[in-house]
Write a protein that holds these residues in place. Sequence first.
Motif: not given
Length: 338
Positions: A85-89, A5-7
């Motif tokens: 991803g682990d984070w959402i931007a 999974a992407p960061d």
Amino acid sequence: MTQRAPDVSFVIAAYNAADTIRRSIDSALAQTGVDVEVIVVDDCSKDETCAVVEELADPRVRLLRLAENRGPGGARNAGLEAARGDWIAILDADDTVSPQRLSRMIGLASSTEASIVVDNIDVLNLDGRLERMFPEAELERRRTLTLAAFIGSNVLFRSTFNFGYMKPIFERRFLNEHRLRFEETIRIGEDYILLASALAHGGRCVIDPSAGYCYHIREGSISRVLELRHIDAMMTADREFLARHTLDAEALAMQRRRDKSLVEAHAFLRLVEHLKSKSLAGATQVALTNPRALRHLRMPIAVRLRRLLAPIARMKPATSTVAAERPTSGESPHVSKG
């Protein structure tokens, strides 16, 4: 073998964004020190937005085409559901991010055990001038964003340190655990409600004083006017927010200030409508029921309207007597943030 999974998952809601979408995507793909995916959610654009995205042919970019227009909240929610991803931007379709933004913010989150990070903002004006939105010294002093401070900065008619402008990144696990998504029933203030809800759920939000997000002011931004229905929607969303969450004493005090400002703003807009239509009886009735609305007539109406709009709209050129902004992901169906 399962793909890692992407960061970070960048979610870009796009509506008629053919002129700017490539620039936004390129800035997301240029992130250093982190693996990214970019999810572009096309909200029934009538221009060449989809064609521009498809021309990229980059495996890190995914295009989702919505079957019906869902507005900025709905488009972003579709992106959240698809994110890995682990984070959402969240990235607006005509803005950009600096190459080190996500690695810096994720590093800060890791060292502070935070599930939300916000940073400073640069505003790129039409003449090329770059302006910093918040004094870095002010953000250095705060370091964390509390629910009380966030609500307090979103009291209407107040124009300093409005943290509603900030573009947070969220830990995806935290959003999913608390079932947090953008409100799709409102077309203004959906950003505000999401971050407020995350903070109310106990999310730790840290502040990076440096600027990594850039708002691009551009010619021909879609105009919109703050209308009574927008204030009505915000008041409804706030009532639902309060029904779902128990606020501490400080946050509740700030919420009461915000509630009063919304009532005052509603009365002021009604007063302006009556004055424009030369309805003395209507204006008198509003003044009698909410005399605080009268005090805003001490300065020119256009100036007061711009100050009213400031906490819930971004800094874009005005093309009408009311401050005018381009919507987050489109034109008339999309009334942007708060």
